[in-house]
Design a protein around this motif. Structure first.
Motif, short mmCIF file in Angstrom:
data_model
loop_
_atom_site.label_atom_id
_atom_site.label_comp_id
_atom_site.label_asym_id
_atom_site.label_seq_id
_atom_site.Cartn_x
_atom_site.Cartn_y
_atom_site.Cartn_z
N SER A 106 -3.12 9.01 1.69
CA SER A 106 -2.35 8.86 2.92
C SER A 106 -3.08 9.58 4.05
O SER A 106 -3.61 10.68 3.87
N ILE A 107 -3.09 8.97 5.24
CA ILE A 107 -3.77 9.63 6.35
C ILE A 107 -3.02 10.90 6.77
O ILE A 107 -3.59 11.76 7.42
N PRO B 6 0.84 -1.21 0.00
CA PRO B 6 0.00 0.00 0.00
C PRO B 6 0.87 1.25 0.00
O PRO B 6 1.94 1.27 0.61
N GLY B 7 0.41 2.29 -0.68
CA GLY B 7 1.12 3.57 -0.66
C GLY B 7 2.25 3.69 -1.65
O GLY B 7 3.02 4.66 -1.60
N ILE C 258 -2.10 4.15 4.32
CA ILE C 258 -3.09 4.53 3.31
C ILE C 258 -4.48 4.21 3.83
O ILE C 258 -4.76 3.08 4.27
N GLY C 259 -5.35 5.20 3.83
CA GLY C 259 -6.71 5.02 4.31
C GLY C 259 -7.74 5.37 3.26
O GLY C 259 -7.41 5.68 2.11
N ILE D 123 -1.46 6.66 -5.94
CA ILE D 123 -0.83 5.76 -5.00
C ILE D 123 -1.67 4.49 -4.90
O ILE D 123 -2.89 4.52 -5.10
N SER D 124 -1.02 3.38 -4.61
CA SER D 124 -1.74 2.11 -4.45
C SER D 124 -2.49 2.11 -3.12
O SER D 124 -2.05 2.70 -2.14
N ASP D 125 -3.64 1.44 -3.11
CA ASP D 125 -4.45 1.43 -1.89
C ASP D 125 -3.97 0.35 -0.93
O ASP D 125 -2.92 -0.27 -1.13
#
Length: 782
Positions: A119-120, A35-36, A110-111, A49-51
């Motif tokens: 990104s949070i 993720p990210g 990643i949220g 960005i990738s989840d």
């Protein structure tokens, strides 16, 4: 003129179709999602960005575009798409990471709190989230174990399986009522809070976003939302088996399998979990364990890519939980020294409370849940359809006097059926200054409740206390958008308009009730990216929790209770420094609530009900930090303060008897709300050898002073207490051994306390927290 219009049409069509939509997944060499990861079209500013499942979607400018994929600790890759619309990217660890020459900073979590991947650290909300790796490291197996990592969030259970109490930012949940948080699984809102009892496993993301989220999640998101995303079906075959044991006769078995039914087209994921537990708390009169449980869970997912732009997915889940019920503690000395009961110390110590009910309580919950999703990508726009159903069946039986005397018993049977249909239209153009989403929502909920009791001083002893059906129909429209005023300044605004209809058919008191409610829930925020690593934001949001009908009016509550609304104002900041090795986030909030809901059981009539405070408020703040001291050790801490106060308690009752004046509690603290929360911990991960890896997690969670009644009397107030939890893991190739412990100091504490003097009972009763629990688990992936 016609020629010019035709040329303009051809130009627009050419531009629209010159873009190529590429979807894919980023994984490491073991097949685990990353993720990210940053995916950028080379030579342009287009990037995504990738989840949390490693998935990404990007619109490229041409068929021969080149994608660059990068992630901290991995080698950057360049991929020529060559007209391909589906690309899976496998990243290799960089030599620097393998040699551990430099200390790697945080890559960010990643949220999807605003229903889009981000990104949070760039999300202008108070968010706490764990991706798959963090979930495994922290040993998150249920909402309770995750809530210990979130400031101003408390999760308790009591009474029976499926009966939960969530408190967030000074807003408590009423017993058996709607939670102050929306509960969302894989993007689908689940209205029944009893589902929070299920074990969480095979997860990609657990996320809590705080503050009213009505604009994004609808009614009952008055305090925020819990987002849970399960792991996606994969194209590559993978399996996992896990076995575990623990004290109290605990045994756990888990199996997960994922792969392709038709390579690159149709994928599946199957997971199942079984856990049994004999219990740790003893009924001293019956000499039997009372907190026993058995939990079986099975979930199946299928995802199909019908075309490059059209995917469908279906999920079905079944779980059944059996457990103890109604094992409340009482004072062993008793009132007037006759038998157990009377005043109970709200700060438990060994020997000052006992479980002595003459009836062994039992409860169970069966859940059937399914959803069907369709995603159609039009290039610049994506259309989503989410259809879901949910059926929950609960039953419980146990003592009501909680003494070793045959006086009273209680029982309940409840069934909830829910159907949801949601349509969303989302912008997918990453180059646009304006990001938006629109949609509509339809929901029906039917709750069938039957409650009964036994009074052995009468013949026959059995009698009914409640028998009714509540139905709720909701139609909603919603929208949300972000607009970049400058490269640093973004304004966001959203709304949701709910149209609700509530009905109740009461078969015990032979009444029919109906009411309507229309609620507008706006949300506005302003965020300023002062630098690459500093975000400042301000939010206003409105949320509401729907009202309803009680079984009957008493002196303590009316026949109906009102909708609860909250207006929340918040200022916050998010910072990353020290080469991405130190994260420090904070927020301060002020909430004004009208008609805040509270629960009480009137033992004079044996009827439970909900009443409202006319006005209340909450002021508080939250701080969260994490520091990477070395490549082997992280330290984290959080603190939350929630000063919840009753401004105007209002009056209740009067419909069939005396009026209860709650204005005498004006200025007092709201009950069931911990004044503060504090957490601190250590997390470690490093390679002992090339094939042997160590993971460690240690967390001390402190719950602040809690008032159990509006009177705020010391004899009904619990002091702060701390719980110490730990997890150690060793991984060798595809094998992993975990050792875990919860409440390692064997702290005694209460999850619920009921002062008898205010409900017509001679007894104070309390629900004990879980004692020291330890265990181990062995898993293998293949």
């Amino acid at each position: 003129m016609k020629k010019n219009v035709l040329l303009l049409f051809l130009l627009i069509t050419t531009c629209a179709f010159s873009q190529i939509t590429v979807v894919g997944k980023v994984t490491d060499q073991t097949g685990e999602p990353i993720p990210g990861a940053n995916i950028l079209e080379k030579g342009t500013s287009t990037g995504v960005i990738s989840d949390f499942n490693g998935n990404f979607q990007i619109n490229t400018s041409s068929n021969d575009a080149v994608l660059q994929c990068s992630y901290v600790g991995f080698e950057t890759q360049e991929i020529n798409i060559n007209g391909t619309s589906q690309i899976d990217i496998v990243l290799k660890e960089s030599p620097e990471s393998l040699d551990e020459v430099t200390i790697q900073g945080f890559s960010g979590v990643i949220g999807k709190s605003r229903k889009r991947t981000e990104s949070i650290q760039t999300t202008p909300e108070s968010v706490t989230a764990l991706n798959s790796e963090g979930i495994e490291s922290a040993g998150v197996t249920d909402v309770s174990s995750f809530s210990t990592l979130v400031p101003n969030l408390k999760f308790n259970t009591a009474q029976a399986v499926g009966l939960n109490f969530i408190t967030v930012r000074g807003i408590p949940q009423v017993r058996g009522g709607d939670a102050p948080l929306a509960f969302v699984i894989d993007g689908v809102t689940i209205p029944d809070p009893s589902l929070l009892s299920q074990d969480l496993y095979d997860l990609a993301l657990v996320e809590v976003v705080k503050g009213p989220q009505g604009a994004l999640y609808g009614k009952n998101a008055i305090g925020g939302a819990i987002n849970i995303y399960t792991k996606d079906p994969t194209n590559k075959m993978s399996n996992k088996v896990q076995l575990g044991v623990g004290n109290g006769g605990q045994f756990q078995a888990q199996f997960v399998s994922s792969g392709a039914i038709a390579k690159d087209k149709v994928f599946y994921r199957f997971s199942t979990n079984y856990k049994t537990f004999d219990g740790l708390l003893t009924n001293e009169f019956l000499n039997e364990k009372v907190d026993f449980s058995e939990d079986f869970n099975i979930r199946g997912q299928i995802k199909a890519r019908l075309t490059n732009n059209f995917t469908v997915a279906a999920t079905y889940q079944y779980f059944k939980i059996d457990g103890g019920a109604a094992y409340y503690s009482v004072n062993p000395i008793g009132f007037e020294g006759e038998f157990p009961g009377g005043v109970l110390d709200p700060n438990p110590k060994k020997g000052n409370n006992v479980i002595v009910a003459d009836v062994l309580g039992k409860s169970d919950m069966i859940n059937n849940y399914g959803n069907f999703k369709m995603n159609y990508n039009l290039g610049q726009v994506e259309i989503q359809s989410l259809t879901s159903f949910n059926k929950v069946e609960r039953s419980s039986f146990g003592d009501l006097d909680f003494l070793d005397l045959s006086l009273f018993t209680q029982g309940e049977e409840a069934t909830t059926n829910t159907f949801n249909q949601e349509i969303r239209v989302n912008n997918t153009n990453t180059n646009s200054k304006f990001d938006w989403s629109l949609g509509g929502f339809y929901q029906t909920i039917k709750k069938d409740i039957y409650q009964y009791g036994e009074d052995f001083s009468f013949d026959p002893p059995e009698y009914d206390t409640a028998d009714y059906i509540n139905e709720t129909t909701t139609i909603a429209l919603f929208g949300f958008g972000d607009y970049k005023l400058t490269s640093k300044l973004t304004v966001s605004a959203g709304f949701r308009y709910d149209i609700d209809n509530f009905t109740q058919d009461d078969f015990l008191f032979v009444t029919n009730s109906e009411r309507d409610n229309n609620e507008f829930q706006p949300k506005v925020s302003l965020s300023y990216q002062a630098s690459k690593n500093v975000l400042i934001y301000a939010n206003y949001g409105r949320g509401y929790r729907n009202g309803g009908f009680n079984a009957e009016a008493t002196d303590l509550f009316n026949r109906s209770f009102d909708d609860e609304t909250s207006d929340n104002y918040e200022l916050g900041f998010k910072t990353t420094s020290w080469n991405d090795r130190f994260i420090f986030n904070g927020s301060v909030f002020n909430s004004k609530l009208k008609n805040q809901q509270q629960y009480i059981l009137d033992l004079n009539t044996f009827i439970a009900g909900v009443y409202n405070y006319k006005e209340s408020k909450v002021f508080g703040f939250e701080l969260e930090s994490r520091a990477r001291l070395t490549n082997y050790l992280d330290i984290f801490a959080n603190f939350g303060l929630a000063d919840a106060e009753i401004i105007d308690g209002g009056t209740t009752g009067g419909e069939n008897g005396d009026v209860t004046d709650n204005t005498k509690y004006n200025g007092n603290k709201t009950p069931f709300v911990p004044v503060s929360s504090f957490g601190v911990g250590l997390e470690s991960s490093f390679n002992i050898t090339e094939t042997l890896k160590f993971n460690g997690f240690l967390n001390l969670d402190t719950t602040g002073k809690t008032y159990w009644h509006e009177s705020n009397l010391d004899i009904h107030t619990s002091d702060a207490y701390s719980l110490l939890n730990a997890r150690l893991g060793l991984s060798y190739k595809n094998w992993k051994l975990d050792l875990w412990g919860k409440n390692l100091t064997d702290q005694q504490y209460y999850q619920e306390f009921s002062p008898g003097e205010f409900v017509g009972s001679p007894d104070d009763v309390a629900w004990r927290g879980q004692p020291l629990s330890i265990g181990t688990a062995l898993s293998v992936k293949f």
